[in-house]
Design a protein around this motif. Sequence first.
Motif, short mmCIF file in Angstrom:
data_model
loop_
_atom_site.label_atom_id
_atom_site.label_comp_id
_atom_site.label_asym_id
_atom_site.label_seq_id
_atom_site.Cartn_x
_atom_site.Cartn_y
_atom_site.Cartn_z
N MET A 78 0.85 -1.20 0.00
CA MET A 78 0.00 0.00 0.00
C MET A 78 0.88 1.24 0.00
N GLU A 79 0.60 2.14 -0.94
CA GLU A 79 1.35 3.38 -1.03
C GLU A 79 0.59 4.48 -0.28
N SER A 80 0.85 5.74 -0.56
CA SER A 80 0.24 6.80 0.24
C SER A 80 -1.29 6.80 0.06
N SER A 81 -1.96 7.59 0.91
CA SER A 81 -3.43 7.55 0.93
C SER A 81 -4.07 7.97 -0.41
N ALA A 82 -3.31 8.65 -1.25
CA ALA A 82 -3.84 9.02 -2.57
C ALA A 82 -4.17 7.76 -3.38
N TYR A 83 -3.58 6.63 -3.00
CA TYR A 83 -3.75 5.39 -3.77
C TYR A 83 -4.60 4.33 -3.06
N THR A 84 -5.06 4.63 -1.86
CA THR A 84 -5.75 3.57 -1.10
C THR A 84 -6.98 3.04 -1.86
N GLN A 85 -7.84 3.98 -2.26
CA GLN A 85 -9.10 3.53 -2.89
C GLN A 85 -8.83 2.77 -4.19
N VAL A 86 -7.98 3.33 -5.02
CA VAL A 86 -7.75 2.69 -6.33
C VAL A 86 -7.06 1.33 -6.13
N THR A 87 -6.19 1.24 -5.14
CA THR A 87 -5.51 -0.05 -4.90
C THR A 87 -6.52 -1.11 -4.46
N LEU A 88 -7.42 -0.72 -3.55
CA LEU A 88 -8.42 -1.70 -3.09
C LEU A 88 -9.41 -2.03 -4.21
N ASP A 89 -9.73 -1.04 -5.04
CA ASP A 89 -10.63 -1.31 -6.18
C ASP A 89 -10.01 -2.33 -7.13
N ILE A 90 -8.72 -2.14 -7.40
CA ILE A 90 -8.03 -3.06 -8.33
C ILE A 90 -7.97 -4.46 -7.71
N PHE A 91 -7.68 -4.49 -6.43
CA PHE A 91 -7.67 -5.80 -5.75
C PHE A 91 -9.05 -6.47 -5.93
#
Length: 310
Positions: free
Chosen positions: A135-148
Amino acid sequence: MLENVSKTVFHLLAKSDLLRRAASHYGMRRPSSFARRFIAGETVEEAVAAARELESQGLLQTLDYLGESVASLDEADAATRDYLRVIDAVKQAGIIRNLSLKLTQLGLDVDRATAVDNLRRILEHASDFFIRIDMESSAYTQVTLDIFEILWDQGYRNIGVVLQADLFRTEADEERISRLGGRVRLVKGAYRESKAVAYQKKADVDDRYGVLIRRLLERGHYPAIATHDIRMIDLARSHAEALGRNRDAFEFQMLYGIRRDLQQMLVRQGYRVRVYVPFGRQWFPYFMRRLGERPANLTFVLRSLAADRG
Ligand code: FDA
């Protein structure tokens, strides 16, 4: 508060091209050079050797081919092809098949669909590996979880995510991922975050980390408790015991070069301990995050530089 200042300072320094070039020159060139404390090496051969050494001590490992924030599709494609080569090397070496990677390394900042395609290429090539999306910074949290979730819905089960205890949103994310059946690595959070999205005081982050450990041990799926904090480790051990969880129902994770004594102690006690083994030429931002977590690490950098020149 001091932790936030140091995270901010090292985050800014990590952007300095001059410093990166100087560090790249001095950081890895000798066995005693400072970056080698946290980085297994610049080549896959060095990473495989480090992994073998850890496995011979009863530890598990996950290899991280370092890289992040690539700025073009060509770079993202090159990083993906590098990962495919790492996968082949791991297969050939016969070591544990477990990798960690970052989505910005696969092109997330350039084009989300391409990053997903690149991750799919890796998952297809490594169908009997476990792949952890860092997990990278909070700017990427939503998109990372969406991709997962997209990949999970498409039937990929050999992937897991990381959740950061410092973010306000994480309790809801934990619930969502655990309900889905996904595997979570729980960390405190390595990035400087604003007070709009994250707890600022270390005591508050530790408190949330404790709450999340309990939730993951109660309803998570083979959670990874990734910390070097003995108080959190104690809490996990006692809560797992109270719940009647076997020692192989979860694992501890620690970073290469940090608290090796603790890693060994937990192995002796029959716990599963996985070491995160970073390697590759793009080690500077990772290294700066380790300094930001513990500015006292600067002393060994300076000592190593003095020895190098002496
Ligand atoms: P804490 O910071 O309270 O440190 C506890 C003790 O650990 C310290 O007193 C010291 O002894 C030792 N220690 C901690 N950091 C050290 C350092 N840099 N150098 C020397 N000693 C140190 N973060 C993230 O945002 N996204 C991610 O994907 C990951 N992935 C990840 C994987 C794994 C396996 C681990 C262990 C950690 C991460 N992290 C991460 C980093 C994490 O968010 C956090 O910044 C560090 O683990 C430091 O926090 P601790 O939990 O160790 O506690």
